[in-house]
Scaffold this motif. Structure first.
Motif, PDB file in Angstrom:
ATOM      1  N   LYS A 147       0.835  -1.225   0.000  1.00 36.47           N
ATOM      2  CA  LYS A 147       0.000   0.000   0.000  1.00 36.47           C
ATOM      3  C   LYS A 147       0.862   1.264   0.000  1.00 36.47           C
ATOM      4  O   LYS A 147       0.457   2.301  -0.524  1.00 36.47           O
ATOM      5  CB  LYS A 147      -0.914   0.016   1.227  1.00 36.47           C
ATOM      6  N   ASP A 148       2.041   1.172   0.612  1.00 38.24           N
ATOM      7  CA  ASP A 148       2.946   2.337   0.667  1.00 38.24           C
ATOM      8  C   ASP A 148       3.369   2.789  -0.737  1.00 38.24           C
ATOM      9  O   ASP A 148       3.841   3.907  -0.918  1.00 38.24           O
ATOM     10  CB  ASP A 148       4.211   2.005   1.479  1.00 38.24           C
ATOM     11  N   LEU A 149       3.192   1.915  -1.710  1.00 35.48           N
ATOM     12  CA  LEU A 149       3.611   2.252  -3.075  1.00 35.48           C
ATOM     13  C   LEU A 149       2.762   3.367  -3.674  1.00 35.48           C
ATOM     14  O   LEU A 149       3.173   4.035  -4.615  1.00 35.48           O
ATOM     15  CB  LEU A 149       3.547   1.011  -3.977  1.00 35.48           C
ATOM     16  N   ASN A 150       1.573   3.559  -3.105  1.00 35.22           N
ATOM     17  CA  ASN A 150       0.661   4.584  -3.638  1.00 35.22           C
ATOM     18  C   ASN A 150       1.238   5.988  -3.633  1.00 35.22           C
ATOM     19  O   ASN A 150       0.847   6.826  -4.431  1.00 35.22           O
ATOM     20  CB  ASN A 150      -0.662   4.556  -2.878  1.00 35.22           C
ATOM     21  N   SER A 151       2.188   6.243  -2.725  1.00 36.87           N
ATOM     22  CA  SER A 151       2.774   7.587  -2.667  1.00 36.87           C
ATOM     23  C   SER A 151       4.165   7.605  -3.310  1.00 36.87           C
ATOM     24  O   SER A 151       4.924   8.550  -3.126  1.00 36.87           O
ATOM     25  CB  SER A 151       2.865   8.039  -1.207  1.00 36.87           C
ATOM     26  N   LYS A 152       4.491   6.541  -4.049  1.00 38.64           N
ATOM     27  CA  LYS A 152       5.858   6.434  -4.588  1.00 38.64           C
ATOM     28  C   LYS A 152       5.888   6.506  -6.113  1.00 38.64           C
ATOM     29  O   LYS A 152       4.870   6.366  -6.784  1.00 38.64           O
ATOM     30  CB  LYS A 152       6.470   5.097  -4.142  1.00 38.64           C
ATOM     31  N   LYS A 153       7.111   6.705  -6.584  1.00 36.17           N
ATOM     32  CA  LYS A 153       7.361   6.721  -8.020  1.00 36.17           C
ATOM     33  C   LYS A 153       7.899   5.331  -8.409  1.00 36.17           C
ATOM     34  O   LYS A 153       8.946   4.911  -7.893  1.00 36.17           O
ATOM     35  CB  LYS A 153       8.439   7.776  -8.301  1.00 36.17           C
ATOM     36  N   LEU A 154       7.183   4.654  -9.290  1.00 35.49           N
ATOM     37  CA  LEU A 154       7.572   3.296  -9.657  1.00 35.49           C
ATOM     38  C   LEU A 154       7.962   3.223 -11.127  1.00 35.49           C
ATOM     39  O   LEU A 154       7.553   4.066 -11.926  1.00 35.49           O
ATOM     40  CB  LEU A 154       6.413   2.319  -9.447  1.00 35.49           C
ATOM     41  N   CYS A 155       8.691   2.200 -11.459  1.00 38.76           N
ATOM     42  CA  CYS A 155       9.048   1.968 -12.854  1.00 38.76           C
ATOM     43  C   CYS A 155       8.715   0.539 -13.231  1.00 38.76           C
ATOM     44  O   CYS A 155       8.955  -0.388 -12.445  1.00 38.76           O
ATOM     45  CB  CYS A 155      10.542   2.215 -13.046  1.00 38.76           C
ATOM     46  N   SER A 156       8.133   0.366 -14.385  1.00 39.77           N
ATOM     47  CA  SER A 156       7.959  -0.973 -14.932  1.00 39.77           C
ATOM     48  C   SER A 156       7.952  -0.900 -16.454  1.00 39.77           C
ATOM     49  O   SER A 156       8.225   0.155 -17.020  1.00 39.77           O
ATOM     50  CB  SER A 156       6.695  -1.634 -14.392  1.00 39.77           C
ATOM     51  N   VAL A 157       7.654  -2.030 -17.074  1.00 40.93           N
ATOM     52  CA  VAL A 157       7.821  -2.108 -18.529  1.00 40.93           C
ATOM     53  C   VAL A 157       6.463  -2.157 -19.236  1.00 40.93           C
ATOM     54  O   VAL A 157       5.547  -2.857 -18.800  1.00 40.93           O
ATOM     55  CB  VAL A 157       8.709  -3.329 -18.863  1.00 40.93           C
ATOM     56  N   THR A 158       6.368  -1.416 -20.302  1.00 39.82           N
ATOM     57  CA  THR A 158       5.147  -1.376 -21.112  1.00 39.82           C
ATOM     58  C   THR A 158       4.776  -2.784 -21.579  1.00 39.82           C
ATOM     59  O   THR A 158       5.644  -3.535 -22.019  1.00 39.82           O
ATOM     60  CB  THR A 158       5.396  -0.511 -22.369  1.00 39.82           C
ATOM     61  N   GLY A 159       3.504  -3.095 -21.455  1.00 37.91           N
ATOM     62  CA  GLY A 159       3.037  -4.399 -21.935  1.00 37.91           C
ATOM     63  C   GLY A 159       3.244  -5.525 -20.942  1.00 37.91           C
ATOM     64  O   GLY A 159       2.953  -6.678 -21.252  1.00 37.91           O
ATOM     65  N   SER A 160       3.748  -5.210 -19.751  1.00 35.74           N
ATOM     66  CA  SER A 160       3.946  -6.263 -18.747  1.00 35.74           C
ATOM     67  C   SER A 160       2.732  -6.322 -17.828  1.00 35.74           C
ATOM     68  O   SER A 160       2.021  -5.331 -17.649  1.00 35.74           O
ATOM     69  CB  SER A 160       5.201  -5.994 -17.916  1.00 35.74           C
ATOM     70  N   THR A 161       2.524  -7.498 -17.231  1.00 34.60           N
ATOM     71  CA  THR A 161       1.460  -7.624 -16.236  1.00 34.60           C
ATOM     72  C   THR A 161       1.802  -6.737 -15.032  1.00 34.60           C
ATOM     73  O   THR A 161       0.909  -6.226 -14.370  1.00 34.60           O
ATOM     74  CB  THR A 161       1.321  -9.078 -15.745  1.00 34.60           C
ATOM     75  N   SER A 162       3.090  -6.566 -14.769  1.00 38.23           N
ATOM     76  CA  SER A 162       3.530  -5.790 -13.593  1.00 38.23           C
ATOM     77  C   SER A 162       2.998  -4.358 -13.647  1.00 38.23           C
ATOM     78  O   SER A 162       2.503  -3.835 -12.650  1.00 38.23           O
ATOM     79  CB  SER A 162       5.057  -5.761 -13.521  1.00 38.23           C
ATOM     80  N   ALA A 163       3.127  -3.727 -14.804  1.00 36.23           N
ATOM     81  CA  ALA A 163       2.655  -2.352 -14.950  1.00 36.23           C
ATOM     82  C   ALA A 163       1.135  -2.308 -14.812  1.00 36.23           C
ATOM     83  O   ALA A 163       0.582  -1.467 -14.094  1.00 36.23           O
ATOM     84  CB  ALA A 163       3.084  -1.795 -16.303  1.00 36.23           C
ATOM     85  N   GLN A 164       0.478  -3.250 -15.465  1.00 35.11           N
ATOM     86  CA  GLN A 164      -0.990  -3.272 -15.435  1.00 35.11           C
ATOM     87  C   GLN A 164      -1.522  -3.505 -14.015  1.00 35.11           C
ATOM     88  O   GLN A 164      -2.492  -2.874 -13.593  1.00 35.11           O
ATOM     89  CB  GLN A 164      -1.483  -4.364 -16.380  1.00 35.11           C
ATOM     90  N   ASN A 165      -0.879  -4.409 -13.282  1.00 37.83           N
ATOM     91  CA  ASN A 165      -1.341  -4.705 -11.914  1.00 37.83           C
ATOM     92  C   ASN A 165      -1.225  -3.494 -11.006  1.00 37.83           C
ATOM     93  O   ASN A 165      -2.056  -3.292 -10.120  1.00 37.83           O
ATOM     94  CB  ASN A 165      -0.512  -5.841 -11.301  1.00 37.83           C
ATOM     95  N   ILE A 166      -0.177  -2.694 -11.202  1.00 38.00           N
ATOM     96  CA  ILE A 166      -0.013  -1.490 -10.373  1.00 38.00           C
ATOM     97  C   ILE A 166      -1.183  -0.549 -10.657  1.00 38.00           C
ATOM     98  O   ILE A 166      -1.851  -0.094  -9.736  1.00 38.00           O
ATOM     99  CB  ILE A 166       1.338  -0.792 -10.676  1.00 38.00           C
TER     100      ILE A 166
END
Ligand code: GLU
Length: 282
Positions: A147-166
């Motif tokens: 939940k702490d990620l909501n106030s953070k700057k994240l990086c992931s890759v276009t087209g990945s499930t990781s980006a979509q899940n965030i």
């Protein structure tokens, strides 16, 4: 947005992917040039090139990692020797298109089986169960819970499930930068342009264990999702059944365990046991 100030370590990982890109998408550097047992026939396989431990193009031009070993085993079962494999980079966002176009016969590239993707491609497997996690700088202390990620700057890759899940469920309020490849996110994490890189723990463990990164990054250990790695094939392809047979054999004859030890051992990645074919964990 471009991230400048590339550190030597991140640049090394990045340089590999750039070097491979410069060669074009056709990459036959593992081709020994001989006419092999299949009379010179080739098989094109989609792979990641910048994921140490899973799919990585080494400076020698060879490919290494768990996905490479799985793909090589499967190719052999289909009648192709290693020298007959033509590796092609399969970026996260390109995988469905590459299969639909017939650029490759199959893709083994940290490719999670999802309902959405199954509309477009078929999957053999799964052959590995990973979980979405985050990689942060070693001195990070402000992220104790997803939940702490909501106030953070994240990086992931276009087209990945990781980006979509965030976006969809894990931390919809997080500021998410999306890049074409994970190397760019690593650079961002190192030079503090982002607070965390999020993707599968299997991938992050490989980055954290890189010699140049040792002591710099750590995994949070959040098992936020189940990522069931499958081998992607063109929709309706009869390869799916053949690949499933090969994957089953790979587990039964001990080759799967060996590939796990060889590739995940150095990163100390604690993998889940071999999944059963068709057993997708939601
Ligand atoms: N396994 C996830 C996916 O298929 C993340 C890793 C990747 O981008 O390949 O999207």
């Amino acid at each position: 947005m471009k991230l400048r100030k590339v550190s030597a370590a991140a640049a090394a990982v990045l340089a590999l992917s750039l070097a491979a890109t410069a060669c074009g998408s056709d990459d036959d550097s593992n081709d020994k040039g001989g006419s092999g047992s299949g009379g010179g026939k080739k098989i094109a396989i989609g792979i990641k090139i910048d994921q140490p431990g899973l799919g990585q193009k080494l400076p020698s031009g060879k490919y290494a990692g768990f996905d490479v070993d799985v793909a090589t085993y499967v190719a052999k079962a289909l009648g192709y020797e290693p020298g007959q494999i033509q590796w092609k980079e399969a970026k996260s966002a390109d995988r469905e298109t590459m299969l639909a176009r017939g650029d490759v016969q199959f893709i083994a590239a940290s490719y999670s089986i999802t309902d959405e993707r199954e509309q477009k491609v078929d999957f053999a497997g799964p052959y590995l169960l990973a979980h979405q996690d985050i990689l942060v700088r070693a001195d990070e202390s402000g992220i104790k819970d997803p939940k702490d990620l909501n106030s953070k700057k994240l990086c992931s890759v276009t087209g990945s499930t990781s980006a979509q899940n965030i976006h969809d469920k894990l931390a919809p309020k997080a500021q998410l930068l999306e890049y074409g490849g994970y190397s760019e996110c690593l650079t961002g994490l190192e030079n503090k342009a982002v607070d965390a890189l999020t993707t599968d723990d299997s991938i992050l463990a490989g980055y954290a264990a890189q010699k140049d990164f040792q002591g710099k990054f750590k995994l949070a250990g959040f098992k936020m999702t189940n990522e069931n790695y499958g081998i992607g094939v063109k929709k309706g392809s009869d390869l799916k059944a053949k690949i499933n047979d090969a994957l089953k054999k790979m587990v039964d004859d001990g080759s799967w365990d060996k590939a796990v030890k060889d590739n995940f051992g150095p990163a100390n990645y604690k993998n889940e046991k071999a999944p059963k074919i068709g057993d997708v964990v939601k």
